[in-house]
Enzyme design. Structure first.
Site, PDB file in Angstrom:
ATOM      1  N   ARG A 147       0.846  -1.188   0.000  1.00  0.00           N
ATOM      2  CA  ARG A 147       0.000   0.000   0.000  1.00  0.00           C
ATOM      3  C   ARG A 147       0.886   1.243   0.000  1.00  0.00           C
ATOM      4  O   ARG A 147       1.999   1.219   0.505  1.00  0.00           O
ATOM      5  CB  ARG A 147      -0.911   0.016   1.227  1.00  0.00           C
ATOM      6  CG  ARG A 147      -1.795  -1.217   1.373  1.00  0.00           C
ATOM      7  CD  ARG A 147      -2.527  -1.206   2.706  1.00  0.00           C
ATOM      8  NE  ARG A 147      -3.358  -2.391   2.881  1.00  0.00           N
ATOM      9  CZ  ARG A 147      -2.956  -3.519   3.455  1.00  0.00           C
ATOM     10  NH1 ARG A 147      -1.708  -3.610   3.909  1.00  0.00           N
ATOM     11  NH2 ARG A 147      -3.767  -4.542   3.584  1.00  0.00           N
ATOM     12  N   LYS A 171      -1.907  -2.431   7.875  1.00  0.00           N
ATOM     13  CA  LYS A 171      -3.041  -1.983   8.672  1.00  0.00           C
ATOM     14  C   LYS A 171      -2.963  -2.569  10.077  1.00  0.00           C
ATOM     15  O   LYS A 171      -2.554  -3.706  10.261  1.00  0.00           O
ATOM     16  CB  LYS A 171      -4.352  -2.415   7.999  1.00  0.00           C
ATOM     17  CG  LYS A 171      -4.646  -1.666   6.704  1.00  0.00           C
ATOM     18  CD  LYS A 171      -5.987  -2.083   6.134  1.00  0.00           C
ATOM     19  CE  LYS A 171      -6.325  -1.288   4.884  1.00  0.00           C
ATOM     20  NZ  LYS A 171      -7.640  -1.692   4.322  1.00  0.00           N
ATOM     21  N   HIS A 243      -2.956   2.716  -5.759  1.00  0.00           N
ATOM     22  CA  HIS A 243      -3.530   1.406  -5.435  1.00  0.00           C
ATOM     23  C   HIS A 243      -3.667   0.534  -6.685  1.00  0.00           C
ATOM     24  O   HIS A 243      -3.717  -0.696  -6.588  1.00  0.00           O
ATOM     25  CB  HIS A 243      -4.888   1.577  -4.753  1.00  0.00           C
ATOM     26  CG  HIS A 243      -5.179   0.530  -3.728  1.00  0.00           C
ATOM     27  ND1 HIS A 243      -4.506   0.441  -2.526  1.00  0.00           N
ATOM     28  CD2 HIS A 243      -6.050  -0.511  -3.734  1.00  0.00           C
ATOM     29  CE1 HIS A 243      -4.962  -0.584  -1.827  1.00  0.00           C
ATOM     30  NE2 HIS A 243      -5.887  -1.187  -2.546  1.00  0.00           N
ATOM     31  N   ARG A 246      -0.949  -1.852  -6.884  1.00  0.00           N
ATOM     32  CA  ARG A 246      -1.178  -3.008  -5.994  1.00  0.00           C
ATOM     33  C   ARG A 246      -2.067  -4.027  -6.705  1.00  0.00           C
ATOM     34  O   ARG A 246      -1.809  -5.229  -6.662  1.00  0.00           O
ATOM     35  CB  ARG A 246      -1.809  -2.521  -4.690  1.00  0.00           C
ATOM     36  CG  ARG A 246      -2.068  -3.591  -3.640  1.00  0.00           C
ATOM     37  CD  ARG A 246      -2.409  -2.885  -2.325  1.00  0.00           C
ATOM     38  NE  ARG A 246      -3.060  -3.734  -1.348  1.00  0.00           N
ATOM     39  CZ  ARG A 246      -2.417  -4.507  -0.487  1.00  0.00           C
ATOM     40  NH1 ARG A 246      -1.101  -4.569  -0.516  1.00  0.00           N
ATOM     41  NH2 ARG A 246      -3.078  -5.224   0.398  1.00  0.00           N
ATOM     42  N   HIS A 269      -3.182  -9.461   3.327  1.00  0.00           N
ATOM     43  CA  HIS A 269      -4.607  -9.557   3.658  1.00  0.00           C
ATOM     44  C   HIS A 269      -4.799 -10.538   4.813  1.00  0.00           C
ATOM     45  O   HIS A 269      -4.252 -11.647   4.776  1.00  0.00           O
ATOM     46  CB  HIS A 269      -5.419 -10.051   2.458  1.00  0.00           C
ATOM     47  CG  HIS A 269      -5.635  -9.019   1.401  1.00  0.00           C
ATOM     48  ND1 HIS A 269      -5.995  -9.323   0.109  1.00  0.00           N
ATOM     49  CD2 HIS A 269      -5.553  -7.662   1.441  1.00  0.00           C
ATOM     50  CE1 HIS A 269      -6.113  -8.214  -0.596  1.00  0.00           C
ATOM     51  NE2 HIS A 269      -5.850  -7.197   0.194  1.00  0.00           N
ATOM     52  N   TYR A 278      -9.658 -10.743  -6.946  1.00  0.00           N
ATOM     53  CA  TYR A 278      -8.729 -10.837  -8.067  1.00  0.00           C
ATOM     54  C   TYR A 278      -8.941 -12.097  -8.907  1.00  0.00           C
ATOM     55  O   TYR A 278      -8.293 -12.261  -9.945  1.00  0.00           O
ATOM     56  CB  TYR A 278      -7.285 -10.814  -7.560  1.00  0.00           C
ATOM     57  CG  TYR A 278      -6.912  -9.506  -6.901  1.00  0.00           C
ATOM     58  CD1 TYR A 278      -6.673  -8.365  -7.656  1.00  0.00           C
ATOM     59  CD2 TYR A 278      -6.805  -9.414  -5.517  1.00  0.00           C
ATOM     60  CE1 TYR A 278      -6.337  -7.172  -7.055  1.00  0.00           C
ATOM     61  CE2 TYR A 278      -6.471  -8.220  -4.903  1.00  0.00           C
ATOM     62  CZ  TYR A 278      -6.239  -7.099  -5.682  1.00  0.00           C
ATOM     63  OH  TYR A 278      -5.910  -5.912  -5.086  1.00  0.00           O
TER      64      TYR A 278
END
Length: 297
Positions: A147, A171, A243, A246, A269, A278
């Protein structure tokens, strides 16, 4: 209600270790709800909030044109807030539990094809310090799939050239080691060499990897503006953002045979569900392979 908000946000920061971005989102959502309820009053007790009040709040958001994803986030913020209040004994029940969130819009990620990403990576001027920095940034984003917030938060000692990894802080302040390719490593080393040259610009933040023209840490917004310039130069879609690189990283891995679980790990993730968006690319690729290979396709 402000008092309860403050205590809840402290709980998120100190006990759940959420990121500053998440804290700002929670704070904004909760205070917007309080402003809607207050109607001129200074204080509202959280225990008086009912399911009907919450439904009126959602209706107000829809009428204001708020997107479904933003409404879902606000419902999630309120649900977490009331779970905290119930757990701490400030409320006897959670009025948000029975609240139905709008169906989430699942937008397919945009990505660049092989020729487009190559054109973008070659766009910066490799002779200037700024161009070397921009080249290193683009190579790193595409090579690692990190990110943009992770990228601007990187320090020089987060790059392990020998181990070919980069320490990424994701995150919730979670850390992971991201593999990085030789092209990105070469670009980073070239940038650092130019940055540390005797006649280079003064460095005020020696820890930070990517610096702005003032010698301090680059921001996410600065990276977005930089990318906009190269997108315009290459004549690519105006919808491309940091993004998008990414998304391109994940899409190209899957198109070239990587499995979904590995891509999940590489993206950082926590849930495979976040990565499954995806799979449309692998479906398209398999469909083409099937049409080409099966005698009765």
């Amino acid at each position: 209600m402000d008092h309860f908000f403050d205590r809840f946000l402290e709980h998120l920061e100190n006990e759940r270790n959420v990121s500053e971005h998440t804290l700002r989102a929670y704070s904004s959502d909760l205070r917007q709800f309080h402003e809607f309820l207050a109607g001129g009053e200074d204080e509202i007790e959280p225990s008086i909030v009912t399911h009907l009040m919450l439904r009126h709040f959602l209706a107000h958001l829809r009428e204001a044109g708020t997107s479904k994803s933003s409404i879902n986030r606000k419902v999630s913020s309120l649900r977490s807030f009331y779970r905290y209040l119930v757990r701490e004994g400030h409320c006897s029940s959670n009025p948000v539990e029975a609240l139905k969130s709008p169906k989430r819009e699942r937008k397919l990620p945009t990505f660049l094809d092989d020729s487009e990403i190559l054109e973008l990576l070659n766009a910066p001027d490799s002779k200037s310090l700024k161009g070397k920095r921009d080249w290193a940034i683009l190579e790193t984003l595409y090579s690692t799939g990190m990110r943009v917030s992770e990228l601007v938060g990187m320090n020089c000692n987060d790059v392990d050239v020998r181990g070919e990894t980069i320490l990424a802080r994701g995150k919730g302040k979670k850390e992971r080691l991201a593999p990085v390719g030789r092209f990105a490593l070469a670009a980073i080393q070239e940038y650092l060499k130019a940055r540390n040259a005797p006649k280079a610009q003064p460095v005020k933040d020696s820890e930070a990897l990517f610096l702005n023209r003032f010698g301090t840490r680059l921001t996410s917004r600065s990276v977005a503006r930089m990318l906009e310039k190269y997108i315009l130069k290459c004549g690519l879609s105006a919808k491309v953002s940091p993004h998008t690189l990414r998304h391109t990283f994940a899409t190209h891995l899957l198109n070239n045979g990587a499995d979904l679980r590995s891509v999940q790990e590489l993206l950082g993730h926590s849930s495979l569900a976040s990565t499954q968006i995806y799979t449309h690319v692998t479906t398209d690729r398999l469909r083409r392979l099937y049409d080409e290979a099966h005698p009765r396709a």
